[in-house]
Design a protein around this motif. Structure first.
Motif, PDB file in Angstrom:
ATOM      1  N   GLY A 273     -17.535   1.101  10.552  1.00  0.00           N
ATOM      2  CA  GLY A 273     -16.659   1.180  11.714  1.00  0.00           C
ATOM      3  C   GLY A 273     -16.476  -0.182  12.341  1.00  0.00           C
ATOM      4  O   GLY A 273     -15.849  -0.311  13.390  1.00  0.00           O
ATOM      5  N   ALA A 274     -17.025  -1.204  11.698  1.00  0.00           N
ATOM      6  CA  ALA A 274     -16.805  -2.580  12.131  1.00  0.00           C
ATOM      7  C   ALA A 274     -15.383  -2.997  11.731  1.00  0.00           C
ATOM      8  O   ALA A 274     -14.681  -2.274  11.022  1.00  0.00           O
ATOM      9  N   ASP A 275     -14.948  -4.143  12.191  1.00  0.00           N
ATOM     10  CA  ASP A 275     -13.622  -4.648  11.847  1.00  0.00           C
ATOM     11  C   ASP A 275     -13.413  -4.596  10.333  1.00  0.00           C
ATOM     12  O   ASP A 275     -14.262  -5.059   9.554  1.00  0.00           O
ATOM     13  N   TYR A 276     -12.315  -4.003   9.906  1.00  0.00           N
ATOM     14  CA  TYR A 276     -12.050  -3.774   8.475  1.00  0.00           C
ATOM     15  C   TYR A 276     -12.007  -5.096   7.707  1.00  0.00           C
ATOM     16  O   TYR A 276     -12.662  -5.256   6.663  1.00  0.00           O
ATOM     17  N   HIS A 277     -11.261  -6.056   8.235  1.00  0.00           N
ATOM     18  CA  HIS A 277     -11.155  -7.352   7.572  1.00  0.00           C
ATOM     19  C   HIS A 277     -12.524  -7.999   7.460  1.00  0.00           C
ATOM     20  O   HIS A 277     -12.916  -8.502   6.397  1.00  0.00           O
ATOM     21  N   HIS A 278     -13.293  -7.990   8.540  1.00  0.00           N
ATOM     22  CA  HIS A 278     -14.630  -8.590   8.507  1.00  0.00           C
ATOM     23  C   HIS A 278     -15.527  -7.885   7.494  1.00  0.00           C
ATOM     24  O   HIS A 278     -16.262  -8.531   6.737  1.00  0.00           O
ATOM     25  N   THR A 279     -15.452  -6.551   7.455  1.00  0.00           N
ATOM     26  CA  THR A 279     -16.294  -5.795   6.527  1.00  0.00           C
ATOM     27  C   THR A 279     -16.041  -6.217   5.093  1.00  0.00           C
ATOM     28  O   THR A 279     -16.979  -6.376   4.303  1.00  0.00           O
ATOM     29  N   GLU A 280     -14.776  -6.438   4.752  1.00  0.00           N
ATOM     30  CA  GLU A 280     -14.479  -6.840   3.368  1.00  0.00           C
ATOM     31  C   GLU A 280     -14.986  -8.241   3.051  1.00  0.00           C
ATOM     32  O   GLU A 280     -15.266  -8.549   1.891  1.00  0.00           O
ATOM     33  N   GLN A 286     -14.305 -10.069  -5.640  1.00  0.00           N
ATOM     34  CA  GLN A 286     -13.609  -9.160  -6.562  1.00  0.00           C
ATOM     35  C   GLN A 286     -13.573  -7.724  -6.073  1.00  0.00           C
ATOM     36  O   GLN A 286     -12.825  -6.896  -6.596  1.00  0.00           O
ATOM     37  N   TYR A 287     -14.359  -7.413  -5.038  1.00  0.00           N
ATOM     38  CA  TYR A 287     -14.396  -6.040  -4.541  1.00  0.00           C
ATOM     39  C   TYR A 287     -13.600  -5.853  -3.249  1.00  0.00           C
ATOM     40  O   TYR A 287     -13.640  -4.781  -2.645  1.00  0.00           O
ATOM     41  N   ARG A 288     -12.887  -6.892  -2.826  1.00  0.00           N
ATOM     42  CA  ARG A 288     -12.078  -6.780  -1.597  1.00  0.00           C
ATOM     43  C   ARG A 288     -10.705  -6.208  -1.949  1.00  0.00           C
ATOM     44  O   ARG A 288     -10.056  -6.664  -2.879  1.00  0.00           O
ATOM     45  N   GLN A 289     -10.261  -5.225  -1.187  1.00  0.00           N
ATOM     46  CA  GLN A 289      -8.989  -4.561  -1.476  1.00  0.00           C
ATOM     47  C   GLN A 289      -7.786  -5.348  -0.978  1.00  0.00           C
ATOM     48  O   GLN A 289      -6.726  -5.326  -1.589  1.00  0.00           O
ATOM     49  N   TYR A 290      -7.947  -6.011   0.176  1.00  0.00           N
ATOM     50  CA  TYR A 290      -6.808  -6.610   0.860  1.00  0.00           C
ATOM     51  C   TYR A 290      -7.000  -8.119   0.984  1.00  0.00           C
ATOM     52  O   TYR A 290      -8.061  -8.589   1.416  1.00  0.00           O
ATOM     53  N   THR A 291      -5.965  -8.857   0.620  1.00  0.00           N
ATOM     54  CA  THR A 291      -6.039 -10.312   0.627  1.00  0.00           C
ATOM     55  C   THR A 291      -5.824 -10.866   2.032  1.00  0.00           C
ATOM     56  O   THR A 291      -5.351 -10.169   2.941  1.00  0.00           O
ATOM     57  N   GLU A 292      -6.118 -12.145   2.191  1.00  0.00           N
ATOM     58  CA  GLU A 292      -5.850 -12.807   3.470  1.00  0.00           C
ATOM     59  C   GLU A 292      -4.354 -12.781   3.779  1.00  0.00           C
ATOM     60  O   GLU A 292      -3.960 -12.653   4.940  1.00  0.00           O
ATOM     61  N   LYS A 293      -3.539 -12.887   2.744  1.00  0.00           N
ATOM     62  CA  LYS A 293      -2.090 -12.817   2.949  1.00  0.00           C
ATOM     63  C   LYS A 293      -1.691 -11.447   3.493  1.00  0.00           C
ATOM     64  O   LYS A 293      -0.834 -11.329   4.381  1.00  0.00           O
ATOM     65  N   TYR A 294      -2.311 -10.403   2.964  1.00  0.00           N
ATOM     66  CA  TYR A 294      -2.030  -9.050   3.445  1.00  0.00           C
ATOM     67  C   TYR A 294      -2.300  -8.968   4.947  1.00  0.00           C
ATOM     68  O   TYR A 294      -1.450  -8.510   5.725  1.00  0.00           O
ATOM     69  N   TRP A 295      -3.479  -9.418   5.356  1.00  0.00           N
ATOM     70  CA  TRP A 295      -3.821  -9.301   6.773  1.00  0.00           C
ATOM     71  C   TRP A 295      -2.914 -10.156   7.642  1.00  0.00           C
ATOM     72  O   TRP A 295      -2.512  -9.735   8.735  1.00  0.00           O
TER      73      TRP A 295
END
Length: 488
Positions: A273-280, A286-295
Motif C-alpha cells: 500500500g506504499a507508493d506504487y512507483h516507489h514499491t517497484e 527486470q521485474y518492474r512493470q512500469y517504466t519511468e517514462k510511463y510514470w
C-alpha cells in the motif's frame, strides 16, 4: 490453511486490506516506515492543538458503513461522527460567501436565490448524479480493474455519452451564474483532475457532496485510522513501525521476502500500500512493470502546500470547512496541470475543526489547517512556503474582515519535499493519479503484478483511485484478488 502475508505501509488501503486478509484466516503483518500508523492520515499535536495532517473531509459515509459491515461492525463501534451544517462555505469576496447547508432542500433554496430557475435544474442534475452514484459506488468501483468488460453492462452502455462529455461542459450548459458553476465543479477536485478533463459520469461526486453531506469524526480523521487499526488488532493483525522496506526479494519470478534493517523476512504474499512507483524501485529492474517514462506521462493529482496553525483567538466569519474561490480557478488549474509552476494567486482551502470539535484546540483558541493545491514535482523551499503563507493569510483577513497575523501562536508546514521524504510519494503528489478518462478502472496500474507472482498493490495509484473511501475499497479489492489466487 492461512498464509503469511506482509503489507507495506499503513494508510487506509493497507489497513483495509489487512482486515480483510486477516478475516480470511491469514497471518498478516503490516510494516510501516514511519513511527506511527495511518500513512498520510496522521496527526500533529502541539501546544494543546490537534491537527489532521492529511484527509480532513469525511464524505461517502455509506462506504465506511459498508466496510465495517463486512466485519459485523458499524463505524459507531469505533468512532463518533456528526453531520456538519453548513457543510462548507465558499468565499468569493469580502464577507461575501455561499453556505452549502446540510440538506438538498436547503441547497435548492440557496441556488434559487442566486440564479432564478436554477433549483429545478439542480434537482434534475442531482437526480442524475444520484443514479450515477448508485451505479458507480454500489457496483463499478468494487471491480478490480482487470478487464474493460467490467465496465460493460446495460447501465454503463446507456450512460456512454457521459464518458465522452465532461463535467465542465455539462454544468456550464445548465448553470450561468459563475458562483454556482464553481460550487458544482468543486467536488471533482477530489478526483484530482480539472472539470474540463473529468467525464460527466463523475458527477456522482455532486451527490456525495449535496446528497450525502459532509461529516466530522470526533477528534478528527485520525480517529477513523485508530478505529480501523483497533478492528485489525481484534482480527489478529500485527503492526511493525520504524520498519522501512529496503528491497522486495524475488526468486524464480515469485516475491519471497522483504528486506528490513538488512534482514530478510519470508512471506507467502506481499501486498504494497506504499507508493506504487516507489514499491517497484524495491524490485530488480527486470521485474518492474512500469517504466519511468510511463510514470512521467501520467496525469497526477496535485501536491499541496499545507499549514497547521494555532491561533490565540477564535477566527470569525468562517465555517469548519471554508473554500476561497475569490481568484480565477482556470489560471490556477493551468499552473497545476498544463504549465506546472507556483500559482501567482492560488485558490485555497481552510479547515477550522475547532469550530465543531472542542477537543482539538484549547479554550477560546482556534486550530486552522490551510491547503494550496500545487503541481507535483515543483520546487519547494522555506522561502516559497513563507511567501505563500503570507499571501493566503492576507487574503483570509481581507475576505473575513479581521486581523489574524498577530494572533498566530505557531505554524507548521508540509509540502512537496515532505510528501517525498515521509511517504516516498512520486514527485511529491498528495492524492495519487487523477481520475481522467484514460486513467479509469482497467487503465490504471494493476492490483496484481504482471511480472512477479505473489506481489500485489493497493492504494491511490491503482483502482479505484484517490480519496479515503476509494482507499478502503482498494484494500477490499486487493484482498479478494489475493484470496482468489490463493485458492486457485
Amino acid at each position: 490453511m492461512g498464509k503469511d502475508i506482509a503489507i507495506l505501509g499503513s494508510g487506509f488501503s493497507s489497513l483495509a486490506a489487512a482486515c480483510y486478509l486477516a478475516k480470511a484466516g491469514n497471518n498478516v503483518t503490516v510494516f510501516e516506515k514511519n513511527n506511527y500508523i495511518g500513512g498520510r492520515a496522521r496527526q500533529l499535536k502541539k501546544e494543546g492543538f490537534t491537527f489532521d495532517m492529511g484527509p480532513t473531509w469525511y464524505w461517502m459515509p455509506d462506504v465506511f458503513e459498508r466496510f465495517f459491515a463486512d466485519f459485523g461492525k458499524t463505524p459507531q463501534d469505533y468512532y463518533h461522527i456528526e453531520k456538519l451544517n453548513p457543510a462548507y462555505n465558499v468565499y468569493f469576496d469580502k464577507l461575501d460567501y455561499v453556505s452549502i447547508e446540510d440538506s438538498l432542500e436547503k441547497i435548492y433554496t440557496t441556488f434559487e436565490g442566486i440564479e432564478k430557475g436554477s433549483s429545478n435544474k439542480l434537482k434534475k442534475f442531482i437526480s442524475n448524479a444520484e443514479d450515477n452514484y448508485n451505479v458507480a459506488i454500489k457496483d463499478l468501483v468494487y471491480k478490480p480493474g482487470v478487464s474493460p468488460l467490467e465496465l460493460v453492462n446495460t447501465k454503463t452502455i446507456s450512460r456512454l455519452h457521459q464518458f465522452i462529455s465532461t463535467i465542465k461542459k455539462d454544468i456550464r450548459k445548465e448553470f450561468k451564474n459563475e458562483r454556482l458553476v464553481q460550487i458544482l465543479e468543486f467536488p471533482v477536485l477530489f478526483l484530482g483532475a480539472k472539470p474540463s478533463d473529468t467525464p460527466s459520469f463523475y458527477n456522482f461526486m455532486n451527490f456525495a457532496d449535496f446528497g450525502l453531506g459532509t461529516w466530522h469524526p470526533r477528534n478528527g480523521m485520525f480517529s477513523v485510522v485508530k478505529g480501523i487499526q483497533q478492528l485489525a488488532n481484534e482480527l489478529g493483525v500485527q503492526f511493525k513501525i520504524n520498519a522501512a522496506v529496503q528491497a522486495i526479494e524475488v526468486i524464480n519470478g515469485s516475491a519471497k521476502s522483504i528486506k528490513i534493517n538488512n534482514e530478510s523476512l519470508t512471506f507467502d504474499t506481499i501486498v504494497s500500500g506504499a507508493d506504487y512507483h516507489h514499491t517497484e524501485t524495491l524490485l530488480p529492474q527486470q521485474y518492474r512493470q512500469y517504466t519511468e517514462k510511463y510514470w512521467s506521462n501520467r496525469t497526477f493529482a496535485p501536491s499541496s502546500l499545507l499549514f497547521y496553525v494555532g491561533f490565540d483567538k477564535k477566527v470569525e466569519n468562517v465555517a469548519h470547512h471554508s473554500l476561497f474561490f475569490d481568484v480565477d480557478f482556470d489560471i490556477h488549474a493551468k499552473d497545476i496541470y498544463d504549465t506546472p509552476k507556483w500559482p501567482e494567486n492560488p485558490l485555497f482551502y481552510a479547515s477550522f475543526p475547532s469550530k465543531t470539535d472542542i477537543n482539538v484546540a484549547p479554550k477560546d483558541k482556534e486550530a486552522g489547517i490551510f491547503l494550496i493545491p500545487l503541481a507535483p514535482g515543483i520546487e519547494d523551499t522555506k522561502e516559497l512556503r513563507e511567501r505563500y503563507f503570507t499571501k493566503i493569510l492576507t487574503r483570509l483577513e481581507e475576505l473575513t474582515d479581521q486581523n489574524l497575523k498577530n494572533s498566530v501562536i505557531f505554524k507548521e508546514s508540509f509540502c512537496v519535499n515532505d510528501f517525498i521524504n515521509d511517504y516516498n510519494s512520486y514527485k511529491g503528489n498528495a492524492y495519487g493519479l487523477a481520475n481522467t478518462l484514460l486513467q479509469t478502472a482497467f487503465l490504471r496500474p494493476k492490483l496484481k503484478s504482471k511480472k512477479v507472482d505473489n506481489l500485489y498493490f493497493t492504494g491511490q495509484l491503482t483502482v479505484p483511485g484517490p480519496g479515503v473511501p476509494p482507499a478502503l475499497i482498494s484494500g477490499k479489492l486487493v484482498s479478494e484478488l489475493v484470496t482468489q489466487y490463493q485458492n486457485s
